[in-house]
Enzyme design. Structure first.
Site, mmCIF file in Angstrom:
data_model
loop_
_atom_site.group_PDB
_atom_site.id
_atom_site.type_symbol
_atom_site.label_atom_id
_atom_site.label_comp_id
_atom_site.label_asym_id
_atom_site.label_seq_id
_atom_site.Cartn_x
_atom_site.Cartn_y
_atom_site.Cartn_z
ATOM 1 N N GLY B 10 58.834 49.848 31.687
ATOM 2 C CA GLY B 10 58.607 51.040 30.992
ATOM 3 C C GLY B 10 58.630 52.371 31.871
ATOM 4 O O GLY B 10 57.740 52.235 33.078
ATOM 5 N N ALA B 11 59.423 53.422 31.853
ATOM 6 C CA ALA B 11 59.296 54.693 32.632
ATOM 7 C C ALA B 11 58.801 55.818 31.801
ATOM 8 O O ALA B 11 59.288 56.857 31.897
ATOM 9 C CB ALA B 11 60.833 54.914 33.111
ATOM 10 N N GLY B 12 58.009 55.412 31.272
ATOM 11 C CA GLY B 12 57.233 56.686 30.291
ATOM 12 C C GLY B 12 56.402 57.333 31.381
ATOM 13 O O GLY B 12 56.475 57.039 32.539
ATOM 14 N N TYR B 13 55.197 58.094 30.843
ATOM 15 C CA TYR B 13 54.227 58.381 31.780
ATOM 16 C C TYR B 13 53.508 57.568 32.980
ATOM 17 O O TYR B 13 53.382 57.614 33.790
ATOM 18 C CB TYR B 13 53.116 59.513 30.946
ATOM 19 C CG TYR B 13 53.607 60.533 30.383
ATOM 20 C CD1 TYR B 13 54.296 61.604 30.867
ATOM 21 C CD2 TYR B 13 53.449 60.494 28.970
ATOM 22 C CE1 TYR B 13 54.745 62.722 30.000
ATOM 23 C CE2 TYR B 13 54.067 61.564 28.153
ATOM 24 C CZ TYR B 13 54.856 62.567 28.716
ATOM 25 O OH TYR B 13 55.268 63.545 28.075
ATOM 26 N N ALA B 14 52.947 56.378 32.027
ATOM 27 C CA ALA B 14 52.267 55.674 32.758
ATOM 28 C C ALA B 14 53.130 54.577 33.685
ATOM 29 O O ALA B 14 52.895 54.589 35.085
ATOM 30 C CB ALA B 14 51.672 54.333 31.716
ATOM 31 N N LYS B 38 64.540 51.224 29.076
ATOM 32 C CA LYS B 38 65.565 50.789 28.207
ATOM 33 C C LYS B 38 66.675 51.848 28.348
ATOM 34 O O LYS B 38 67.809 51.581 28.439
ATOM 35 C CB LYS B 38 65.203 51.322 26.733
ATOM 36 C CG LYS B 38 65.917 50.745 25.559
ATOM 37 C CD LYS B 38 65.155 51.039 24.372
ATOM 38 C CE LYS B 38 65.897 50.882 23.137
ATOM 39 N NZ LYS B 38 65.078 51.227 21.784
ATOM 40 N N VAL B 81 63.335 45.156 27.228
ATOM 41 C CA VAL B 81 62.436 43.898 27.116
ATOM 42 C C VAL B 81 62.079 43.246 25.922
ATOM 43 O O VAL B 81 61.905 43.803 24.952
ATOM 44 C CB VAL B 81 61.127 44.426 27.779
ATOM 45 C CG1 VAL B 81 60.074 43.238 27.922
ATOM 46 C CG2 VAL B 81 61.111 45.333 29.416
ATOM 47 N N GLU B 170 51.680 69.922 15.858
ATOM 48 C CA GLU B 170 52.807 70.641 16.677
ATOM 49 C C GLU B 170 54.021 70.456 16.110
ATOM 50 O O GLU B 170 54.790 71.553 16.241
ATOM 51 C CB GLU B 170 52.784 69.823 18.152
ATOM 52 C CG GLU B 170 51.283 69.984 18.825
ATOM 53 C CD GLU B 170 51.570 69.836 20.024
ATOM 54 O OE1 GLU B 170 50.574 70.375 21.115
ATOM 55 O OE2 GLU B 170 52.218 68.879 20.763
ATOM 56 N N LYS B 376 49.059 75.524 27.208
ATOM 57 C CA LYS B 376 49.858 74.324 26.917
ATOM 58 C C LYS B 376 51.096 74.185 27.886
ATOM 59 O O LYS B 376 51.260 72.786 28.101
ATOM 60 C CB LYS B 376 50.417 74.439 25.560
ATOM 61 C CG LYS B 376 51.328 73.252 24.996
ATOM 62 C CD LYS B 376 50.410 72.029 24.635
ATOM 63 C CE LYS B 376 51.143 70.788 24.079
ATOM 64 N NZ LYS B 376 50.314 69.663 23.703
#
Lengths: 402, 402
Positions: B10-14, B38, B81, B170, B376
């Site tokens: 996974g290449a999200g934030y984490a 992905k 995955v 939001e 923000k």
């Protein structure tokens, strides 16, 4: 005696040019002028295929009527015409009524499905700004649904266009421009998307000669457009067109019919005598037997005395008619003789996407390729000049001097 | 002995922060790093509500992974995955398999419908780039259909949003920005379009105190957002949400569910022990009983020792976890002691459209209005800085220096 009241119905090419020429030829003391239009904007109906493909935004193809017509000189009414009562010299609108002394009927075209089964219900039409941008939105929505996995059938990405006339061919030319961009935007391989033009006749663009047509076909095919000619559509279903004797289904998620137009249904609702949906006008552009009613643009047939057949309906024709109608109304008010309309054909240019085209200009000169694409933009800008003057060309023109 | 292989899922934030910190903390000789994602792009999952409203384009909210991770240093695999086989230290992908010595599971969230009837079939989710832009396209398509007369029921213009949490609020804030623009574009009166937020609890935004919440509600109501609180959704149909005991239908042509998220289903498919869809990790962010598996971001719960409850899942939390996970993997390789994760809460800011917001920063300082809106954007840019460095802030940042 009160001054005569001229009512113009429709702010398309014909109505807008008539109105502007009336304001130039007649003083405010000589005549009252009323222009009635459904929207507060004019749109370039010959650019609608670009709006439908999404290569132009609606705002690029329209402008406010009050920007080119002085509202202090011309009374502007934004309403829909229901019918004309010519015995009472009265026009019935959805929200009011207007009387006239002179009437110009320039209400444009609607799509003609020729009664093909299911066409009205299942196909999109390129008819006005709203219907054209709906097509662009619909196409993009298919791409969005596909990339989100909401639809998985590749054939729903197909865009199927019925009709190989001017609009149909110019439309697939624009689609060939936009589809690769949408593919990139939505991460969809270009080869998943088919653009298919379906035409009943054995060829397309009947107004051009064989060489130009084969140039156009070759070019569009090289950009991924498929042509199905000699393929008469017997039915349009939710899934696509049914063609030929073996009832083959040509499937698509976006199905557009460009195969025919006819005059505004208000003509029939007003009890006018019609030939193939339009009024056969006299040489001075008046309705036969009517002293004071002019019928212009896509609402009328004007006979070409040289060929014995009516002129083909184009924006160019409508624009020239508007000039003559304004002159003839002035002549009527001044008790002068009316003049006959003669079409000064500047030629015909069809675009094939943004950088190519084919055309016949003047007498017999043929154009193809970039020169034709450039000429098409010149023609479009010239039209803008005729209806709105130089400011409009600067604002909306396709060739910009800066 | 071959060098250890670290695989990040996974290449999200984490995942992205872990990967970047690993490349800084470990030399190419010390470890091989593999990042599996992905898509070939990272997207800002905390900006998806803007993509879904259409106030941001997908490209503004995503960037190529190869722009922030050096492909010569990190092996990039773009694949989905399927599951993790931890007994064999192997990850099964759709198109291949990869073995690992150290594994970072950072596969993000999926929407949780809590089994509400019809929600999965009939509501849109704000889940990733493709699903978010589908919503924006769908909304615009309703406007296009309405203006073209293809739909006539005003209620089909309504946008109904389930869930009054961060994303839901939001999102309606962004809708309040875009709806007037769409109304203008499509010539539709603003008062024909309703934006309705539906929440089961008696209030919205439970992470903020009462004053800030009532500020937010007042502001959004002044911009035309309607709130239906204490309205539990029992069912979602094609027409909208069914709420309350009298089974009232809240109708809309666009129905979006933002009411819950849970960890990626790969966790369950891999046989991991789950609590409410996520892995309860140890203080060092490892899966209990596993020497070499870290679970981060929306895939795990990390206990806040002060409150005895897990930290709320945010982008800020995931980003900080990524740093510690990288440090702990380095420690494992160097046979050093691991450190416990402690969340350094910089505060929480929610946007209310483009020019307003509410927030808690540091300990107890409250913000509302323009200052919160600005904060923000600072938060969003800070996140970009943490995951991609200064170049990324220049390219995609919300505050631009030029």
């Amino acid at each position: 005696m009160s001054k005569p009241k001229i009512v113009v119905l429709g702010a398309g090419y014909a109505g807008l040019v008539t109105t502007r020429h009336l304001t130039k030829k007649l003083s405010a003391e000589e005549a009252e002028i009323v222009l009635i239009n459904k929207h507060n904007y004019h749109y370039e109906s010959t650019w609608l295929h670009e709006v439908a493909a999404g290569t132009k935004t609606p705002n690029q193809a329209r402008f406010m009527i009050s920007d080119v017509v002085n509202p202090n000189r011309v009374r502007l009414i934004y309403d829909t015409v229901v019918k004309v009562n010519k015995d009472e010299k009265r026009v019935v609108l959805e929200n009011s009524e207007v009387t006239y002394d002179y009437l110009v009927v320039a209400l444009g075209f609607v799509t003609n499905t020729f009664g093909i089964k299911g066409m009205e219900e299942n196909a999109f039409f390129i008819q006005d700004i709203d219907s054209a941008r709906l097509i662009a939105e619909h196409i993009e929505y298919q791409f969005a649904k596909y990339s989100a996995g909401e639809i998985t059938d590749d054939e729903l990405l197909n865009i199927v266009v019925g009709g190989g006339g001017f609009t149909g061919i110019e439309f697939v030319g624009e689609l060939a421009e936009i589809v690769p961009k949408l593919c990139k935007k939505y991460d969809i391989p270009r080869n998943k998307v088919r653009i298919i033009n379906v035409e009943a006749a054995p060829t397309v663009l009947p107004m051009f000669d064989k060489d130009l047509v084969s140039y156009a076909l070759q070019y569009l095919e090289s950009r991924g457009v498929e042509f199905r000619m000699s393929a008469a559509i017997s039915e349009c279903t939710k899934e696509g067109f049914i063609v030929g004797e073996d009832k083959e289904l040509i499937k698509g998620g976006t199905v557009v019919w460009t195969g025919g137009v006819t005059g505004n249904p208000v003509l029939g609702q007003s009890g006018f005598e019609l030939v193939k949906g339009k009024v056969n006008v006299d040489a001075d552009l008046r309705m036969p037997g009517e002293e004071n009613i002019f019928v212009l643009g896509d609402c009328s047939w004007v006979m070409n005395k040289e060929t014995g057949r009516p002129y083909a309906p184009t924006g160019q024709l409508a624009t020239q008619e508007g000039v003559v109608a304004a002159e003839n109304i002035k002549a009527l008010i001044h008790n002068e003789p009316l003049k006959d309309f003669v079409f000064d054909d500047k030629g015909t240019v069809a675009s094939l996407g943004v950088a190519n085209g084919i055309g016949n200009i003047l007498s017999g000169t043929k154009l193809q390729g970039k020169a034709a694409a450039a000429m098409k933009k010149v023609v479009d800008d010239r039209t803008l000049f005729l209806i709105g003057g130089p400011k409009l060309v600067l604002k909306k023109g396709k060739f910009r001097p800066f």
